[in-house]
Write a protein that holds these residues in place. Structure first.
Motif, PDB file in Angstrom:
ATOM      1  N   LYS A 275       0.857  -1.179   0.000  1.00 16.80           N
ATOM      2  CA  LYS A 275       0.000   0.000   0.000  1.00 16.80           C
ATOM      3  C   LYS A 275       0.897   1.234   0.000  1.00 16.80           C
ATOM      4  N   VAL A 276       0.769   2.054  -1.033  1.00 16.98           N
ATOM      5  CA  VAL A 276       1.695   3.170  -1.248  1.00 16.98           C
ATOM      6  C   VAL A 276       0.929   4.485  -1.343  1.00 16.98           C
ATOM      7  N   VAL A 277       1.460   5.496  -0.689  1.00 20.33           N
ATOM      8  CA  VAL A 277       0.985   6.868  -0.822  1.00 20.33           C
ATOM      9  C   VAL A 277       2.099   7.668  -1.488  1.00 20.33           C
ATOM     10  N   ALA A 278       1.765   8.428  -2.524  1.00 20.37           N
ATOM     11  CA  ALA A 278       2.752   9.250  -3.235  1.00 20.37           C
ATOM     12  C   ALA A 278       2.316  10.709  -3.162  1.00 20.37           C
ATOM     13  N   ILE A 279       3.232  11.588  -2.748  1.00 24.15           N
ATOM     14  CA  ILE A 279       2.911  13.008  -2.612  1.00 24.15           C
ATOM     15  C   ILE A 279       3.925  13.822  -3.394  1.00 24.15           C
ATOM     16  N   ASP A 280       3.419  14.620  -4.305  1.00 25.70           N
ATOM     17  CA  ASP A 280       4.233  15.491  -5.149  1.00 25.70           C
ATOM     18  C   ASP A 280       4.339  16.846  -4.463  1.00 25.70           C
ATOM     19  N   LEU A 281       5.567  17.261  -4.137  1.00 27.69           N
ATOM     20  CA  LEU A 281       5.769  18.541  -3.459  1.00 27.69           C
ATOM     21  C   LEU A 281       6.149  19.666  -4.416  1.00 27.69           C
ATOM     22  N   ASP A 282       6.216  19.366  -5.699  1.00 26.52           N
ATOM     23  CA  ASP A 282       6.511  20.401  -6.697  1.00 26.52           C
ATOM     24  C   ASP A 282       5.190  20.913  -7.249  1.00 26.52           C
ATOM     25  N   ARG A 283       4.706  21.999  -6.675  1.00 26.69           N
ATOM     26  CA  ARG A 283       3.371  22.499  -7.032  1.00 26.69           C
ATOM     27  C   ARG A 283       3.305  23.066  -8.437  1.00 26.69           C
TER      28      ARG A 283
ATOM     29  N   ASP B 129      16.013  24.442  -2.240  1.00 30.74           N
ATOM     30  CA  ASP B 129      15.937  24.490  -0.786  1.00 30.74           C
ATOM     31  C   ASP B 129      14.725  25.315  -0.358  1.00 30.74           C
ATOM     32  N   SER B 130      14.047  24.864   0.673  1.00 38.84           N
ATOM     33  CA  SER B 130      12.887  25.560   1.221  1.00 38.84           C
ATOM     34  C   SER B 130      12.576  24.941   2.573  1.00 38.84           C
ATOM     35  N   PRO B 131      11.725  25.570   3.386  1.00 37.86           N
ATOM     36  CA  PRO B 131      11.364  24.953   4.677  1.00 37.86           C
ATOM     37  C   PRO B 131      10.769  23.556   4.532  1.00 37.86           C
ATOM     38  N   ILE B 132       9.852  23.362   3.592  1.00 44.29           N
ATOM     39  CA  ILE B 132       9.237  22.031   3.445  1.00 44.29           C
ATOM     40  C   ILE B 132      10.243  21.039   2.867  1.00 44.29           C
ATOM     41  N   PHE B 133      11.155  21.513   2.028  1.00 41.63           N
ATOM     42  CA  PHE B 133      12.220  20.654   1.491  1.00 41.63           C
ATOM     43  C   PHE B 133      13.044  20.073   2.633  1.00 41.63           C
TER      44      PHE B 133
ATOM     45  N   TYR C 149      -2.500   9.224  -4.278  1.00 41.18           N
ATOM     46  CA  TYR C 149      -1.549  10.302  -4.522  1.00 41.18           C
ATOM     47  C   TYR C 149      -2.212  11.673  -4.444  1.00 41.18           C
ATOM     48  N   ALA C 150      -1.361  12.684  -4.260  1.00 38.35           N
ATOM     49  CA  ALA C 150      -1.837  14.068  -4.179  1.00 38.35           C
ATOM     50  C   ALA C 150      -0.656  15.001  -4.381  1.00 38.35           C
ATOM     51  N   VAL C 151      -0.966  16.270  -4.639  1.00 39.13           N
ATOM     52  CA  VAL C 151       0.021  17.341  -4.652  1.00 39.13           C
ATOM     53  C   VAL C 151      -0.120  18.119  -3.347  1.00 39.13           C
ATOM     54  N   LEU C 152       0.991  18.451  -2.725  1.00 39.40           N
ATOM     55  CA  LEU C 152       0.946  19.249  -1.503  1.00 39.40           C
ATOM     56  C   LEU C 152       0.864  20.722  -1.893  1.00 39.40           C
ATOM     57  N   ASP C 153      -0.349  21.237  -1.976  1.00 38.53           N
ATOM     58  CA  ASP C 153      -0.541  22.621  -2.403  1.00 38.53           C
ATOM     59  C   ASP C 153      -0.169  23.623  -1.318  1.00 38.53           C
ATOM     60  N   GLN C 154      -0.289  23.228  -0.062  1.00 36.36           N
ATOM     61  CA  GLN C 154       0.114  24.086   1.047  1.00 36.36           C
ATOM     62  C   GLN C 154       1.404  23.526   1.638  1.00 36.36           C
ATOM     63  N   PRO C 155       2.546  24.164   1.360  1.00 37.81           N
ATOM     64  CA  PRO C 155       3.841  23.586   1.773  1.00 37.81           C
ATOM     65  C   PRO C 155       4.137  23.792   3.254  1.00 37.81           C
ATOM     66  N   SER C 156       3.415  23.080   4.104  1.00 41.36           N
ATOM     67  CA  SER C 156       3.627  23.175   5.545  1.00 41.36           C
ATOM     68  C   SER C 156       3.680  21.771   6.134  1.00 41.36           C
ATOM     69  N   THR C 157       4.290  21.664   7.300  1.00 35.65           N
ATOM     70  CA  THR C 157       4.381  20.361   7.961  1.00 35.65           C
ATOM     71  C   THR C 157       2.999  19.837   8.311  1.00 35.65           C
ATOM     72  N   ALA C 158       2.138  20.724   8.819  1.00 35.92           N
ATOM     73  CA  ALA C 158       0.782  20.303   9.197  1.00 35.92           C
ATOM     74  C   ALA C 158       0.031  19.758   7.994  1.00 35.92           C
ATOM     75  N   SER C 159       0.123  20.449   6.862  1.00 31.46           N
ATOM     76  CA  SER C 159      -0.569  20.001   5.655  1.00 31.46           C
ATOM     77  C   SER C 159      -0.011  18.670   5.165  1.00 31.46           C
ATOM     78  N   LEU C 160       1.299  18.477   5.274  1.00 39.60           N
ATOM     79  CA  LEU C 160       1.913  17.221   4.851  1.00 39.60           C
ATOM     80  C   LEU C 160       1.398  16.058   5.690  1.00 39.60           C
ATOM     81  N   TYR C 161       1.383  16.217   7.007  1.00 38.91           N
ATOM     82  CA  TYR C 161       0.883  15.161   7.884  1.00 38.91           C
ATOM     83  C   TYR C 161      -0.588  14.866   7.608  1.00 38.91           C
TER      84      TYR C 161
END
Length: 334
Positions: free
Chosen positions: A84-92, A153-157, A120-132
C-alpha cells in the motif's frame, strides 16, 4: 527607509559601494529563513505523532536529475509488489509525479484493465501540518510514503529530508552534480568539504540521531548513464566512491537514458505493466532488469507479488476505434 529595508532582509554588503568601500557584492538572507535550523526542524517533527509508514524521500537541490522519474518508477514497483503506497508530489508547479499517476489512471480506464497504483496528491500548502494531514488522509496505515521534493531548498524541502527513513538523491554522471554533495580537490581527488545539499543532509541526520529518531539511509543514485561516456563515467564513479565514504551514503544504480522510459510516461506506465495489458508488445527485459536493480539497491525489503493476468475493470465509454488507436499509440512508443 533604505536602512530599514536592509535590516528587514538581512542585507550584508561588501565591496565598493556607498555603504562599504571594499567590493561590490551583496548577500540577501531573508529573516523568514532564520529559524530553519536543523534543531528546530527536528524538534517540530518530534512534537507531532510519529508516522508509521516507511518514508522514502526523493530530494536534490538541483533540478533535471530525474527525481520524479525515479519516484514514479519506485511508486509503481512497490504497488506491483502488493504494498500500500501513498505518493505526494511537493513540486506544485511541475507536478510531474502527479501527472504520471493521473495518466496511469486514464490508461487503465481507457483499456478497461486494473493496474497496481498508489493513492496520490500534490501538496498545495507547503507546511508540515498540511503534509501530515495529507499522509493521514490518503493512508496513514500505508506501507510506504513516497515524497517527491522540488529541486530547491525551502522549509518544506528540509522537513521532508528530515522525515526520510530512506533518502534517495538522483544525480547525473557529472562533476557539477557531485559539487552539491561534496567538493573534491581537483588535483588529489580527496574530499575537502560538504556541498550545500550534503551539509543540509549531514546536519539533519545528526540532529535526528540526537533525538533518537533513527538513522536516515541515504542512497545516491547515478541516473541517465550513457554508454558512450565510459571514460568520463569511470572518473565520476571514482569520485563518487570517495564522497560516499566521506559523507556516509550508499551508491545505487538508476535508470539509463532510454527513450522507452520517457515515452511510456505519457501513458503513466512502466515496463513492469506491459504484460498486464492484453495484446501489448513484450516488455524489454533490460528495462525491467534496471527497475529491479534499482529497487534492490534501495534495500526496501519488498517481496515480489505473484504475477496474475490483467484484471478487468469498468472501461471508459469510448469508441472501439478510439481504444484501438490508443493501444496502437502505446505499442508504437515501446
Amino acid at each position: 527607509m533604505i536602512d530599514r529595508a536592509k535590516q528587514a532582509w538581512g542585507i550584508v554588503l561588501t565591496g565598493n559601494s556607498p555603504d562599504n568601500r571594499g567590493g561590490a557584492r551583496s548577500t540577501i538572507a531573508p529573516r523568514a529563513f532564520e529559524d530553519e535550523v536543523p534543531r528546530n526542524i527536528v524538534t517540530e517533527i518530534v512534537s507531532r505523532p510519529r508516522l508509521h509508514p516507511h518514508i522514502i524521500t526523493f530530494a536534490n537541490e538541483k533540478g533535471g536529475v530525474g527525481k520524479s522519474t525515479l519516484a514514479f518508477h519506485v511508486t509503481v514497483a512497490l504497488a506491483h509488489a502488493g504494498r500500500k503506497v501513498v505518493a505526494i508530489d511537493l513540486d506544485r508547479r511541475q507536478r510531474t509525479l502527479e501527472r504520471g499517476l493521473t495518466y496511469r489512471g486514464g490508461t487503465a480506464s481507457n483499456l478497461g484493465i486494473a493496474l497496481p497504483c498508489a493513492q496520490y496528491a500534490v501538496l498545495d500548502q507547503p507546511s508540515t501540518a498540511s503534509l501530515y494531514q495529507t499522509i493521514n488522509r490518503l493512508g496513514g496505515d500505508a506501507d510506504f510514503v513516497v515524497l517527491d521534493a522540488a529541486g530547491a531548498d525551502s522549509p518544506i524541502f528540509r522537513r521532508v529530508v528530515a522525515l526520510a527513513d530512506t533518502l534517495i538523491t538522483p544525480i547525473n554522471a557529472s562533476f557539477l552534480d557531485l559539487e552539491l554533495l561534496g567538493r573534491l580537490n581537483p588535483v588529489s581527488g580527496i574530499p575537502e568539504s560538504a556541498g550545500c545539499f550534503g551539509q543540509t543532509v549531514s546536519d539533519l541526520r545528526r540532529e535526528k540521531l540526537a533525538h533518537q529518531l533513527g538513522r536516515t539511509d541515504w542512497v545516491v543514485v547515478k541516473n541517465r548513464v550513457r554508454s558512450a561516456e565510459k571514460r568520463h563515467i569511470g572518473r565520476v564513479d571514482q569520485a563518487l566512491e570517495r564522497l560516499s565514504v566521506a559523507h556516509d551514503f550508499r551508491i545505487g544504480q538508476g535508470l539509463s537514458e532510454r527513450v522507452a522510459f520517457r515515452e511510456l510516461f505519457q501513458f503513466g506506465l512502466t515496463h513492469l505493466d506491459l504484460d498486464l495489458i492484453p495484446g501489448m508488445t513484450q516488455p524489454q527485459a533490460s528495462s525491467r532488469s534496471e527497475i529491479a536493480a534499482l529497487i534492490a539497491d534501495l534495500g526496501l525489503q519488498v517481496e515480489p507479488r505473484v504475477r496474475a493476468s490483467a484484471a478487468q475493470r469498468p472501461a471508459a465509454r469510448v469508441l472501439k476505434q478510439t481504444r484501438e488507436n490508443f493501444r496502437a499509440a502505446l505499442n508504437a512508443s515501446i
